[in-house]
Design an enzyme around this catalytic site. Structure first.
Site, PDB file in Angstrom:
ATOM      1  N   ASP A 176       0.870  -1.179   0.000  1.00 20.43           N
ATOM      2  CA  ASP A 176       0.000   0.000   0.000  1.00 20.43           C
ATOM      3  C   ASP A 176       0.907   1.228   0.000  1.00 20.43           C
ATOM      4  OD1 ASP A 176      -1.714   2.100   0.572  1.00 20.43           O
ATOM      5  OD2 ASP A 176      -2.923   0.950   2.006  1.00 20.43           O
ATOM      6  N   HIS A 177       0.894   1.967  -1.117  1.00 24.19           N
ATOM      7  CA  HIS A 177       1.825   3.077  -1.282  1.00 24.19           C
ATOM      8  C   HIS A 177       1.521   4.245  -0.337  1.00 24.19           C
ATOM      9  CE1 HIS A 177       5.119   5.004  -3.008  1.00 24.19           C
ATOM     10  NE2 HIS A 177       4.764   5.099  -4.290  1.00 24.19           N
ATOM     11  N   ARG A 178       0.363   4.252   0.303  1.00 28.82           N
ATOM     12  CA  ARG A 178       0.057   5.296   1.281  1.00 28.82           C
ATOM     13  C   ARG A 178       0.883   5.127   2.541  1.00 28.82           C
ATOM     14  NH1 ARG A 178      -6.248   4.365   1.888  1.00 28.82           N
ATOM     15  NH2 ARG A 178      -5.372   2.250   2.076  1.00 28.82           N
TER      16      ARG A 178
END
Length: 653
Positions: A625-627
Site C-alpha cells: 500500500d503506497h500510502r
C-alpha cells in the site's frame, strides 16, 4: 375449551410431567404439561383461564402439534345450570330459590379472578434500563402488544405483554434498572373485569319477577358476545392466494384453530382464529388473491356467563360487547403495521417475505427490528420459531456491533453486462460459496494504491540444506517445504520493518504497529483460495512451522477451518508453488498493507565477476500500500529478504 399442543418445533414429544390436576383453577400462560424431545424440554402454557375439567394425556404419551392435552371449563361458564329454569316455570317460589343459588356462585367466581403479573423476560443481559413505558393504568392491552422499551449498551428492545386485559398497575418507572423476572405491570384479565351482578339477589324476595328473569336468561346464557371478523394478518408479502378453506358456515371453532390456508410463491401459512365461536360467514373463495387486512370469515363469538346473568339490566350489557369486539380486531390491523414500518426498511421487509415463518413471528420481527434472513431456523422444514427470534436478539444484545468499515465493500461500480445472445449466448457457471464470499473483501483492493516490487533470491544453498533435512523430517511424518524457511525469514524481517505488518489508521494520519506477528498463508482448495493464519511464526522453529503448515493446509482442504483460523493476520504470503509462471502481482489483503508473492524457483546463470554460475533463483513479488510504504522501503525490504534466504545462518546473528 380444549388446550392443544402448540408448534414445539419437532414432530413428536413425550409427556414428561403433568403440572395440573382435575379441579385446579388456572390462569392464562400457567404451565400445564412438560414435554420433552431429544432436543429440549418445553412447558406448554394454557391459552385460557378456567378450571381443569379433564386431562386427556398421561405421562409417557407421545404427542404432536394439535393433540388435545387438557379440557377446561372456562371462567363464567358455570351458569349453565340456569337452562333448567323453564322446568320450574309453573311453581314460582321454588324457581326463586334456584335462581338465588345459581347467581351467587357466578358473582363469586367473577370477582375472585386474580391479576396477572407481566415480568421482564430473558433479554440476554443481566440488567437493562427502562427507556420508555408504552402503556398507562387503565389501558386495554393484547397478548404480544409492546408495553415497555428497555435499553442496554448494545441494543434497544421492546418487551411484549404475555397477557391480555386492563392494566391495573405499573411497577416500574422510566430510568429504572431491571432484569429478568422483575414485575413490569399487573393486568386484570377481561373476564375478571366483567360487571358484577349486584341486582341478582333482589329477585329472591319477589317470586313472580324471578320467574320472568329465569325465562329470559336461558337463551341469553349461550348468546354470542358479538360478531368478530377474522382478517388476513401480516403474511410478509403483498398478496397471497387462498389455497384451502378449513371451515364451513356453522362450524364451531376454538381460539387459535386454523381456518384458512394461504399461499405465496415463498411459503404456505395457516391463518388462525383469534376467538372461539361459530362460523357465521366466509368472505373468500378458493383461488382468491388476498392482502393484509382483508376479511376472511365472520365468527359469532361464544357468550360469557357473567353478561348473561345481567341480561335484564340494559345499562350494563352493552359495556362487555363494546370492550370485547375491538380487542379482537383493532390490534391485528393497526399495531403491527405502525411498528413494522418504524423498524424495517422496504428492502428488509422484502427479505423477510422470503423466509418461512408464521404471522406471529413476522409481527415480532417487525417489533424487534429483526431481518429474518439473519436468524437461524430450528422449526420443521426450516420454519422460523419465536424461540429462534429471541435467541437471535439475545445474541445481538450481548455481542458488540461490528465496525461499519467491515461492510464498506460492494461488488463493483461496473455497468451491467450487455446481452451476448447475438454472439452465441452464454452458459452460466455458479461461483463456489468461497469465491462468492471473497468478492467483497477483494473489492476493497480498489481503494488501495498498490505497487509491486520484484526481486530474485538465490536459494541454492538453502535448497541443498532442505534436501539434507527432509529425509529425517519425513520419518517423523513432516513435509519440509521451502515455504517453512521463507516464513521464518519473513517473520524475522518483520520485527525490524514493523510498518510492513502494520495498518493505516482510519483517519489516515498514522500507522498502527502490531505487537505480534500473525501470518496469513494462502492455500489453494478445490473451492478457491483461502488464507488460514499461522500464529507467531517468529517465536517458532522451522520444524514447528512445517508441522503447523501441514495442519492448516489439510484443514483448509477438508473445509474444517474455524473463523478464528482465518482472523488476525497482519502480513500474507502467497505461493504459486510448482504451478508455473515467472512472477505475479498479488493483491494487498485489506486491512494489511503488504503481501509477498512467491513464484516457482528456476535454475539461472548468475555472473560471479569472472563467469556464470548455475544458481537456483526464487522470484519474489512484494505488493504494498503506497500510502504507508515508500518504494525505497519496499526495495530495501526485498533486498534484506534475499540476503536472509541466500544464507539462512544470518538469522542467528
Amino acid at each position: 375449551m380444549k388446550i392443544t399442543t402448540p408448534d414445539i418445533g419437532v414432530d413428536k414429544a413425550t409427556v414428561a410431567e403433568i403440572l395440573v390436576n382435575v379441579g385446579d383453577t388456572i390462569s392464562i400462560d400457567d404451565s400445564i404439561v412438560l414435554l420433552e424431545s431429544d432436543k429440549a424440554s418445553v412447558e406448554v402454557p394454557s391459552t385460557s383461564a378456567g378450571v381443569v375439567k379433564s386431562i386427556l394425556v398421561s405421562q409417557g404419551d407421545e404427542v404432536a402439534e394439535g393433540a388435545v392435552l387438557v379440557e377446561l371449563e372456562a371462567e363464567g361458564q358455570t351458569a349453565a345450570p340456569a337452562e333448567e329454569a323453564p322446568q320450574a316455570e309453573a311453581t314460582p317460589a321454588p324457581v326463586a330459590e334456584v335462581k338465588a343459588e345459581t347467581v351467587a356462585p357466578v358473582v363469586a367466581q367473577n370477582t375472585s379472578t386474580a391479576s396477572v403479573d407481566v415480568q421482564v423476560p430473558d433479554i440476554g443481559v443481566e440488567k437493562a434500563i427502562v427507556g420508555e413505558i408504552l402503556v398507562a393504568v387503565g389501558d386495554s392491552i393484547e397478548v404480544d402488544q409492546s408495553i415497555v422499551v428497555v435499553e442496554s449498551d448494545k441494543a434497544t428492545v421492546e418487551v411484549p405483554s404475555t397477557a391480555a386485559g386492563v392494566v391495573e398497575s405499573i411497577s416500574i418507572q422510566v430510568g429504572d434498572s431491571v432484569k429478568e423476572g422483575v414485575v413490569i405491570l399487573q393486568v386484570k384479565s377481561a373476564s375478571s373485569a366483567t360487571p358484577a351482578t349486584p341486582e341478582a339477589p333482589k329477585p329472591a324476595t319477589e317470586s313472580a319477577p324471578v320467574a320472568e328473569v329465569s325465562k329470559e336468561e336461558t337463551p341469553v346464557a349461550t348468546a354470542p358476545a358479538g360478531d368478530v371478523e377474522i382478517a388476513v394478518p401480516d403474511l410478509g408479502v403483498d398478496k397471497a392466494t387462498v389455497a384451502e378453506i378449513l371451515v364451513a358456515v356453522g362450524d364451531k371453532v376454538e381460539k387459535d384453530q386454523s381456518i384458512i390456508v394461504v399461499e405465496s410463491d415463498k411459503a404456505t401459512v395457516e391463518v388462525p382464529s383469534t376467538t372461539a365461536g361459530i362460523i357465521k360467514a366466509i368472505h373468500v373463495t378458493l383461488g382468491q388473491n388476498v392482502a393484509e387486512g382483508i376479511g376472511l370469515v365472520t365468527i359469532e363469538a361464544e357468550g360469557q356467563a357473567a353478561p348473561a346473568a345481567v341480561a335484564k339490566a340494559p345499562a350494563s350489557t352493552p359495556a362487555p360487547t363494546k370492550v370485547e369486539a375491538p380487542k379482537a380486531t383493532a390490534p391485528v390491523t393497526q399495531a403491527p403495521v405502525s411498528q413494522g414500518s418504524d423498524k424495517l426498511t422496504k428492502e428488509q421487509n422484502a427479505a423477510n417475505a422470503k423466509v418461512y415463518a408464521g404471522p406471529a413471528v413476522r409481527k415480532l420481527a417487525r417489533e424487534l427490528g429483526v431481518v429474518l434472513a439473519e436468524v437461524k431456523a430450528s422449526g420443521p422444514h426450516a420454519r422460523l420459531m419465536k424461540e429462534d427470534l429471541f435467541a437471535y436478539v439475545k445474541t445481538r444484545l450481548t455481542t458488540p456491533q461490528a465496525a461499519p468499515s467491515a461492510t464498506v465493500a460492494q461488488v463493483s461500480g461496473l455497468p451491467k453486462l450487455p446481452s451476448f445472445d447475438a454472439f452465441g449466448g452464454v452458459e452460466e457457471k455458479v461461483l463456489t460459496r468461497l469465491q462468492q464470499v471473497s468478492i467483497p473483501q477483494l473489492s476493497l483492493n480498489n481503494y488501495i494504491p498498490q505497487v509491486t516490487q520484484f526481486d530474485l533470491a538465490d536459494i541454492t544453498e538453502l535448497e541443498a540444506w532442505r534436501n539434507d533435512l527432509k529425509a529425517g523430517f519425513k520419518k517423523d511424518g513432516i513435509s519440509l517445504t521451502i515455504m517453512a524457511f521463507i516464513i521464518k525469514a519473513v517473520s524475522h524481517l518483520l520485527k525490524e520493518e514493523r510498518e510492513f505488518a502494520g495498518h493505516l489508521s482510519d483517519d489516515g494520519k498514522s500507522v498502527l504497529l502490531r505487537n505480534e506477528i500473525h501470518m496469513g498463508i494462502a492455500v489453494a482448495t478445490p473451492d478457491g483460495l483461502t488464507v488460514p493464519v499461522l500464529r507467531n511464526p517468529d517465536q517458532k522453529s522451522i520444524k514447528q512451522i512445517a508441522v503447523e503448515l501441514g495442519v492448516l493446509g489439510q484443514k483448509a482442504r477438508d473445509k474444517k477451518l474455524s473463523p478464528k483460523d482465518l482472523q488476525g493476520a497482519n502480513f500474507t504470503i502467497s505461493s504459486l508453488g510448482a504451478i508455473g509462471g515467472t512472477a505475479f502481482t498479488p493483491l494487498v489483503n485489506w486491512p494489511q498493507v503488504a503481501i509477498l508473492g512467491i513464484s516457482p524457483a528456476t535454475m539461472q546463470p548468475v555472473w560471479n565477476g569472472q563467469g556464470f554460475d548455475p544458481k537456483l533463483m526464487l522470484p519474489l513479488s512484494l505488493s504494498y500500500d503506497h500510502r504507508v510504504i515508500n518504494g525505497a522501503d519496499a526495495a530495501r525490504f526485498t533486498h534484506k529478504l534475499t540476503k536472509l534466504l541466500k544464507d539462512i545462518r544470518t538469522l542467528l546473528i
